[in-house]
Structures are given as C-alpha cells and as structure tokens.
Design a protein around this motif. Structure first.
Motif, PDB file in Angstrom:
ATOM      1  N   LEU A  26      57.368  34.335   4.893  1.00 33.12           N
ATOM      2  CA  LEU A  26      56.384  35.261   5.437  1.00 33.12           C
ATOM      3  C   LEU A  26      56.934  36.065   6.593  1.00 33.12           C
ATOM      4  CD1 LEU A  26      52.846  33.670   5.453  1.00 33.12           C
ATOM      5  CD2 LEU A  26      53.436  36.033   4.980  1.00 33.12           C
ATOM      6  N   ARG A  27      56.782  37.325   6.467  1.00 28.24           N
ATOM      7  CA  ARG A  27      57.276  38.186   7.518  1.00 28.24           C
ATOM      8  C   ARG A  27      56.230  38.250   8.608  1.00 28.24           C
ATOM      9  NH1 ARG A  27      57.364  44.531   6.976  1.00 28.24           N
ATOM     10  NH2 ARG A  27      55.819  43.886   5.468  1.00 28.24           N
ATOM     11  N   GLY A  28      56.354  37.362   9.565  1.00 26.09           N
ATOM     12  CA  GLY A  28      55.404  37.422  10.655  1.00 26.09           C
ATOM     13  C   GLY A  28      56.125  37.830  11.912  1.00 26.09           C
ATOM     14  N   GLY A  29      55.548  38.648  12.681  1.00 29.08           N
ATOM     15  CA  GLY A  29      56.097  38.883  14.005  1.00 29.08           C
ATOM     16  C   GLY A  29      57.300  39.790  14.035  1.00 29.08           C
ATOM     17  N   LEU A  30      57.787  40.030  15.229  1.00 33.55           N
ATOM     18  CA  LEU A  30      58.959  40.869  15.424  1.00 33.55           C
ATOM     19  C   LEU A  30      60.105  40.272  14.632  1.00 33.55           C
ATOM     20  CD1 LEU A  30      58.407  40.953  19.254  1.00 33.55           C
ATOM     21  CD2 LEU A  30      57.698  42.691  17.635  1.00 33.55           C
ATOM     22  N   ALA A  31      60.730  41.098  13.837  1.00 36.36           N
ATOM     23  CA  ALA A  31      61.738  40.573  12.912  1.00 36.36           C
ATOM     24  C   ALA A  31      63.069  40.415  13.627  1.00 36.36           C
ATOM     25  CB  ALA A  31      61.876  41.509  11.719  1.00 36.36           C
ATOM     26  N   PHE A  32      63.240  39.298  14.270  1.00 37.23           N
ATOM     27  CA  PHE A  32      64.455  39.075  15.023  1.00 37.23           C
ATOM     28  C   PHE A  32      65.636  38.799  14.110  1.00 37.23           C
ATOM     29  CE2 PHE A  32      62.386  39.158  18.954  1.00 37.23           C
ATOM     30  CZ  PHE A  32      61.199  38.452  18.874  1.00 37.23           C
ATOM     31  N   ASP A 158      64.685  43.724  18.019  1.00 38.89           N
ATOM     32  CA  ASP A 158      65.260  42.974  16.907  1.00 38.89           C
ATOM     33  C   ASP A 158      66.221  41.891  17.383  1.00 38.89           C
ATOM     34  OD1 ASP A 158      65.504  46.012  14.993  1.00 38.89           O
ATOM     35  OD2 ASP A 158      63.938  44.497  15.004  1.00 38.89           O
ATOM     36  N   GLN A 191      53.302  29.080  24.115  1.00 37.25           N
ATOM     37  CA  GLN A 191      52.984  28.957  22.687  1.00 37.25           C
ATOM     38  C   GLN A 191      51.930  29.958  22.249  1.00 37.25           C
ATOM     39  OE1 GLN A 191      54.713  27.049  20.773  1.00 37.25           O
ATOM     40  NE2 GLN A 191      53.601  27.402  18.882  1.00 37.25           N
ATOM     41  N   ALA A 194      53.265  33.469  22.064  1.00 39.46           N
ATOM     42  CA  ALA A 194      54.194  33.586  20.948  1.00 39.46           C
ATOM     43  C   ALA A 194      53.460  33.691  19.624  1.00 39.46           C
ATOM     44  CB  ALA A 194      55.133  32.392  20.941  1.00 39.46           C
ATOM     45  N   ALA A 198      53.673  36.712  17.078  1.00 39.83           N
ATOM     46  CA  ALA A 198      54.189  36.435  15.742  1.00 39.83           C
ATOM     47  C   ALA A 198      53.304  37.049  14.669  1.00 39.83           C
ATOM     48  CB  ALA A 198      54.305  34.933  15.527  1.00 39.83           C
ATOM     49  N   ALA A 202      56.314  43.306  11.520  1.00 39.62           N
ATOM     50  CA  ALA A 202      57.601  43.599  12.127  1.00 39.62           C
ATOM     51  C   ALA A 202      57.874  45.092  12.248  1.00 39.62           C
ATOM     52  CB  ALA A 202      58.709  42.941  11.321  1.00 39.62           C
ATOM     53  N   LEU A 218      59.094  39.205  27.276  1.00 39.82           N
ATOM     54  CA  LEU A 218      60.390  39.070  26.614  1.00 39.82           C
ATOM     55  C   LEU A 218      61.436  40.034  27.155  1.00 39.82           C
ATOM     56  CD1 LEU A 218      59.196  39.005  22.913  1.00 39.82           C
ATOM     57  CD2 LEU A 218      60.243  37.112  24.105  1.00 39.82           C
TER      58      LEU A 218
END
Lengths: 227, 353
Positions: A26-32, A158, A191, A194, A198, A202, A218
């Motif tokens: 699952l693409r959740g959150g900023l795609a680091f 990223d 938490q 975050a 998340a 992204a 961040l």
C-alpha cells in the motif's frame, strides 16, 4: 480431514493472503526512497538596501562518496581536482534536475506560502575531497518582512538526499540588520503525527496548512524575524 | 460466484495491487542532481512510521560507515573484513526497502508454484546478478570509458526501461500460459493436483489415463482408485518432476530484469573505491552487498513459495480450492504484467515530460 485441510481451514484464505500482500504494498504516506546523498546545509537570507528579503542563498556540502561519484568525468586535468569551470556543466544539470523538486526549499511569510524565481549565481566547487553546491533562490519579488515571520524549510520529501543543517550557525542574514533567527532541526516523529502523515498520498506535494505544521517536524527550518 | 466473476474480481484486485505497488516515482527520472538515480520509491513501510524512520536513519548511518570503511581499507588491507561485513549488513537492510525486484520475484514464485529451494535459488542468482551488473557497469563506464556521473545515470535509467520491458514480457508469458492455455474445469483441477501429488506415473501418462486419487462429487461414474480416461494431451499439465523444476527461461527473465537495475548505493561505493585506489575492495564490498540482498529477497521468496505450497497438499479432495488457487496464480501473473507496464509507462512518461 487431513492435516493439510486443517491448516487451510485455519484461515489463511486466499483473500486474506491477497489482502496481506496488498497491505504490504500500500502506497501510504510520503514515498521515501533510501537516502544515498548526505548533505550538510547552510543558508543565507539575502536582503537589499531597503531591508527587503530578496532570496535564499544555499550552500550544500555533499558527503565524500557522492562527491567522488558526482564529479566523475568532469576533471579536465585528470588530477582529481576539478575546477569550477570544469564543474560548470554539472552545476547546470544540478539546477535543471532540482527544479522538479522545487530545489528542496519551501518558504512562507506569516504562514502564507511563497514562490521562488529561477535560481541564479550557481556553481559547484570541489575542494578537500568534497563537492559543494552554491546557488541562490530569489523570491518571485522582494519581500517586506519587517515585523513578520519568514519561514524557510529545507528538506527532500523523498529522502533520497538526507539534508541537515550544519552544527554551528547554519542560517545567517546578509544585510538584514537586527534579525532574530530560530532554527529547528528534524525531530523524531511521534506516533500520532507519523500516522497522520502516512495517510497522505505520496504524489501530493502541496500539503494543506494544518498538515504542513506536522511535516515541519521532519524538516530543517529557519524562522527569521527582523525588527 | 461463477469462475469468470471470481476471475474478474481478482484481476481487478491485481490491477489495484500493481498500481499501488509502483507508487510515486521521483519527480525527475534522473534524480535531484542528475547524478545518481533514486531507488524505486514506494512507502509500504511508512505504515510503520517509527520502524521506517529508523530505517532511513540506519541507511544514512550505513552510508557514512561504508565511506569510512572504504577509506580505511586504503591504508590497512586488514580493514577489508569490516568493510565486507558492513556491506553484507547493508545489503540485508537495503533490500527490505523499495526495489530489488522483490515484488516481481515473489509474485513469480507464488504464481508459478516454485518450490522453496527454487525460490531461494532464484533470489540468490538475481541478487548476485544485480551486484555483478553494478560492477560491470562501473568497470566499463568509469574505468574504461571515463563517462560522467550524469551520463552513467542516464545509462542506468535506460537499463531500467529495459528491465521494465523484461518484466512486461515475463508477465505476458505467464498470463498467456495461465489464462490462454489452461481452462477452468473442475475435473482438470482434480487431475492437476493428482499429478502434483506424484500420482502420475510414466506409463500412466503414455496410455493417456490417470489414476484418480480423488474424485469430484459430480462425476459419479468414477470412484477413487479407478483408472480414468481424459483428454490429457490438451491439458498441458506439469508432471510431478516438471512442477519442481525451475523454468529457466522465465527465471532468466527475472534475473535479467534484476541485473539491469543496479543499486545506486553499489554504484557510488564502487566509484568511490576506485577513486580511493581500492577498486577491488569495492568489488568485494558490492558482492557482499549482493549476498545480503539475496538473504532478504530469499527470505521473502521462501515465504511466497510456502504460501503457494500451503494449498497444494490435500487439494485432491478440495477441487474448489484448487480452482481458487489457479485464479490466484492468474491474478499474480496479471500483477507482474501490470507492474511492468506501470513502471514502463512511468519511466517513458517522465522521459518525454
């Protein structure tokens, strides 16, 4: 029932398996991505004679390994010390490549987002085995910031480049007069924050204001107030 | 639910799966500095923010330590051992993150019913091929041709397109095998699993007859233990021996697709090692990285293979589950195809945009 059937009946159904694997992806959150570049960053807020903020001048020092990698092929004399002239094409490519990433810089005046014009005065220099990128990001128009808060964030959403302010005096002003600078370095996320972050897709680079406050945990952030 | 409806449901699920797996690529195909291609970015771990944040910081820590280790080995050859150990650990950790062909390899292992042994073997060969690919690329581009970092990055980008094309090819082949050739038939589902349980004997195959180890309730003429006539020639059933043998054509596709995606971290270490005059140490480090990656990807492959094998046993008497299993395999074949197409589309789109 034989033991295989018992195991199946225990509930690892096909649907569960697919859901599990889907959850994994699952693409959740900023795609680091993985940081492969470490940057020690310094910043100068540049003012004009009327104490209007003109732009942000960055100095980014890369880690030794990426420095060695990046200057490959640009050393005309072959002595391992490329000159500024040698590196001019690389600097140009740096600027072109950073543009889609908005130069890893965000600005806001009293909370209202700022836009930047094209970078100027940019060059790469290589000394002491490290590469340093210098460039100035002008605001789209000079800003009257007296009595207001100018905030500048520097970070790669990223995380391909892990940027951090240098230890001492990372942010200075040039021509601003009596200014107070508050520095914020990246904090470990709690938490709850975050989890909220998340949930952001992204590809959504423009965050709503309330979430921007969270991402500020961040980033490398400087708040400048001039009297 | 009819077979077609179930199939449609799973195909839709796999499209969604593939789309989410591919996630957001970097804004620029060549990375933020033109030198150094970002890894395929997706954020499965951002669901576990603390762990994931730890991983980011660990990665940065590793990068620094690797740098120090490479420099150390220039002065003291004995420092090679810490470098190799560090690189191995780096490979293990790094492979947990996005990329390294994990999704495609695991989907393949599951969809093509690979044994645990074969899944592990494939993971090792693919990871080592990736390490060797990075070494060859730097040896040729950097040592021989003195390419610029930017040119090397562009070349890596083109390799990635090639890799995507290979994955699309693999996906197409598997979809063709599973959907076009096989047909969904309860009797044949029974026969298929009878063969996988080794009930097929050479002589029985030749005579075109199977010994039924299980019987579908609706075909009442047969009973367990009877010899059953069927149109076995059209079924393309894998024999017990075939089912455990690795289809090397497909396997090479996966190995090739992985080898064409050298890890940016490996490229940087190799070039840095060359600059420091210890290129062979860099080679050793990258090979150790490859072993670390092999361990992580292998673990996932073993997991995928055991998921697949879990439903193989005992299915002789559960034809419905056998059907579901086939549908799952079709779904994963589609997933590979769509993942490849999505990555290809993203890469080509970015190139033109």
């Amino acid at each position: 029932m034989d033991r295989h059937e018992k195991r199946i009946m225990k509930g690892k159904s096909t649907t569960t398996r697919i859901t599990f694997l889907a959850a994994l992806c699952l693409r959740g959150g900023l795609a680091f991505a993985h940081p492969h570049i470490l940057i020690d960053a310094q910043m100068r807020i540049v003012f004009d004679a009327e104490r209007r903020a003109l732009g942000v001048a960055h100095v980014w020092r890369f880690d030794d390994a990426f420095s060695a990698f990046a200057v490959q092929g640009y050393d005309s004399k072959g002595d391992g010390r490329p000159t500024r002239a040698d590196l001019a094409p690389l600097a140009k490519i740096n600027m072109q490549s950073l543009a889609p990433y908005h130069f890893f810089t965000q600005g806001a005046l009293d909370g209202a987002p700022l836009s930047f014009a094209a970078p100027r005065d940019f060059w790469d220099e290589f000394d002491d085995e490290t590469l340093e990128l210098h460039f100035t990001l002008p605001f789209s128009s000079p800003l009257a910031i007296l009595g207001k808060t100018l905030a500048v964030n520097v970070f790669d959403p990223d995380y391909f480049a892990a940027i951090s302010f240098v230890k001492t005096a990372p942010v200075t002003t040039e021509g601003g007069g009596d200014c107070n600078i508050a520095i914020q370095r990246p904090q470990p996320l709690d938490q709850k924050a975050a989890t909220v972050l998340a949930a952001i897709p992204a590809d959504q680079r423009e965050l709503p204001p309330d979430l921007r406050a969270l991402t500020s945990q961040l980033v490398n952030r400087a708040e400048v107030r001039c009297r | 639910m009819s077979v077609i409806a179930r199939l449609t449901r799973y195909v839709r699920a796999s499209i969604a799966l593939a789309a989410t797996c591919v996630a957001s690529q970097a804004a620029s195909p060549y990375g933020p500095f033109g030198a150094g291609l970002p890894d395929d970015g997706y954020g499965p771990l951002s669901q576990f923010p603390t762990l994931f944040r730890w991983m980011i910081e660990a990665q940065a820590w590793f990068d620094q330590r690797l740098e120090t280790a490479v420099r150390a080995v220039r002065h003291d050859p004995a420092a090679a051992w810490p470098l190799v150990a560090l690189s191995f650990l780096y490979g293990v950790l790094h492979a947990i993150g996005p990329g390294h062909g994990k999704a495609v390899l695991s989907s393949y292992v599951l969809a093509d019913r690979q044994t645990l042994r074969n899944g592990l073997l494939l993971a090792f060969v693919a990871a080592l091929a990736q390490a060797l690919g990075a070494i060859c690329l730097v040896a040729v581009a950097n040592l021989l041709l003195h390419m610029t970092s930017v040119a090397l990055t562009t070349l890596t980008y083109r390799f990635e397109i090639g890799s995507d094309a290979l994955i699309v090819g693999l996906g197409l082949w598997m979809v063709r095998e599973k959907v076009w050739i096989r047909r969904f038939d309860r009797t044949r589902a029974v026969m298929r699993d009878a063969s996988l349980q080794g009930a097929l004997v050479g002589a029985t195959v030749q005579s075109g007859r199977f010994r039924a180890s299980a019987v579908d309730f609706e075909s009442s003429s047969a009973a367990e233990g009877d010899l059953v006539d069927c149109e076995c020639g059209e079924l393309h059933l894998p024999s017990a021996a075939q089912a455990s043998a690795l289809d090397w054509r497909k396997a090479w596709g996966i190995v090739g697709a992985t080898a064409l995606r050298p890890c940016t971290g490996a490229l940087i270490v190799l070039v840095f090692a060359r600059v420091e005059g210890v290129f062979l140490m860099g080679v050793a480090a990258v090979l150790a990285m490859g072993l670390g990656v092999a361990l992580t990807v292998g673990a996932l492959a073993v997991f995928a293979a055991s998921m697949g094998r879990l439903t193989t046993g005992g299915l002789g008497s559960r034809p419905r589950l056998a059907q579901l299993k086939t549908i799952v395999e079709v779904a994963f074949s589609f997933a590979i195809l769509f993942a490849g197409l999505a990555m290809l589309a993203l890469h080509l789109d970015l190139a033109s945009g």
